[in-house]
Design a protein around this motif. Structure first.
Motif, PDB file in Angstrom:
ATOM      1  N   GLU A 187      -2.966  -5.108  -5.284  1.00  0.00           N
ATOM      2  CA  GLU A 187      -3.341  -6.456  -5.697  1.00  0.00           C
ATOM      3  C   GLU A 187      -4.588  -6.410  -6.590  1.00  0.00           C
ATOM      4  N   LYS A 218      -3.349  -7.020  -0.424  1.00  0.00           N
ATOM      5  CA  LYS A 218      -2.121  -6.235  -0.471  1.00  0.00           C
ATOM      6  C   LYS A 218      -2.319  -5.056  -1.413  1.00  0.00           C
ATOM      7  N   ARG A 219      -1.667  -3.962  -1.092  1.00  0.00           N
ATOM      8  CA  ARG A 219      -1.789  -2.769  -1.925  1.00  0.00           C
ATOM      9  C   ARG A 219      -1.502  -3.082  -3.392  1.00  0.00           C
ATOM     10  N   ASN A 279      -4.614  -8.969   5.100  1.00  0.00           N
ATOM     11  CA  ASN A 279      -3.300  -8.533   4.627  1.00  0.00           C
ATOM     12  C   ASN A 279      -2.761  -9.466   3.547  1.00  0.00           C
ATOM     13  N   LYS A 280      -3.140 -10.724   3.629  1.00  0.00           N
ATOM     14  CA  LYS A 280      -2.692 -11.696   2.635  1.00  0.00           C
ATOM     15  C   LYS A 280      -3.366 -11.466   1.288  1.00  0.00           C
ATOM     16  N   GLY A 312      -4.909  -1.050   0.057  1.00  0.00           N
ATOM     17  CA  GLY A 312      -4.584  -1.836   1.234  1.00  0.00           C
ATOM     18  C   GLY A 312      -5.205  -1.226   2.476  1.00  0.00           C
TER      19      GLY A 312
END
Length: 249
Positions: free
Chosen positions: A39, A36-37, A32-33, A18
């Protein structure tokens, strides 16, 4: 990743961390959408044990900090300099001396407790580990968790990794993918083994972990690091290319 590991001479692990707090990426609703960490995370042959070479020194650093917190070790000028040389120059003195003092089995037991690969250290073979275990250790280092909870120790280790002198692997590939990218990493080389494990920060603040372990291909010395750089460049371009991120909405 499957392509570059298909012949069994490489293992790769990638984990998106992220955006760095306060960065341009952290302020972007779109990034950010979609970023995400955790993801984006992938590995190929990530659980396969390989010769660690000097990447095992990340584990020695972790155990050193553990021993400090247990009031069982204190740095003096000599040992501090030796520790720094272990990370920056990949010298073996600190690791060899303290493995003998502390005992391989004790260090391995601690690594197992952290959820990392164990046993790394056995008298009968060179140190070994997995790409996913190194990824897990780097997550803890990035997050300040596990053995890395002391802020000053964590900052010191990261600064040393940012200054380590063997930069033809992930640092080269990441910068080729995007100018201004920085890498804090620990390399390893032993016979035909060339390994690199690092935390990568893009100019916009996006961060990820990449571990690449290689052997074979008639590698000698440091000749395998351009191969690592190529893998790093491709991974970064696939996940974080400008054409991709600009198209997100």
């Amino acid at each position: 990743m499957k392509k570059v590991t298909a012949d069994g001479t490489a293992t790769v692990s990638f984990y998106d961390l992220g955006a760095k707090s306060g960065s341009t990426a952290a302020k972007s609703k779109v990034l950010n959408k979609f970023y995400k960490r955790g993801e984006f995370a992938a590995s190929s042959r990530g659980h396969t044990a390989e010769i660690a070479a000097s990447t095992y020194k990340l584990y020695i650093a972790a155990y050193t900090f553990h021993m400090i917190h247990e009031n069982a070790f204190t740095f003096n000028d000599t040992s501090k300099s030796s520790f720094e040389q272990m990370i920056v120059d990949s010298l073996n003195d600190f690791a060899d001396d303290h493995l003998e003092t502390w005992g391989m089995s004790n260090v391995d037991a601690y690594l197992k407790k952290q959820g990392w690969y164990s046993p790394v250290f056995l008298e009968s073979r060179p140190a070994q580990t997995t790409a996913l275990s190194l990824t897990s250790a780097l997550k803890d280092l990035h997050d300040g968790s596990g053995p890395y909870q002391n802020k000053s120790e964590r900052k010191w280790l990261l600064s040393l990794m940012g200054k380590q002198i063997y930069r033809k692997g992930i640092p080269t590939g990441a910068k080729e993918a995007k100018a201004g990218t920085t890498v804090t990493d620990k390399v390893g080389f032993y016979d035909d083994e060339n390994n690199d494990a690092g935390i990568v920060t893009l100019p916009n603040g996006e961060q990820y972990i990449l571990v690449v372990m290689t052997h074979g291909h008639e590698q000698t010395g440091l000749s395998g690091f351009p191969r690592i750089a190529k893998i790093a460049k491709h991974v970064q371009q696939i996940v974080y290319s400008d054409s991709l991120t600009k198209g997100l909405k």
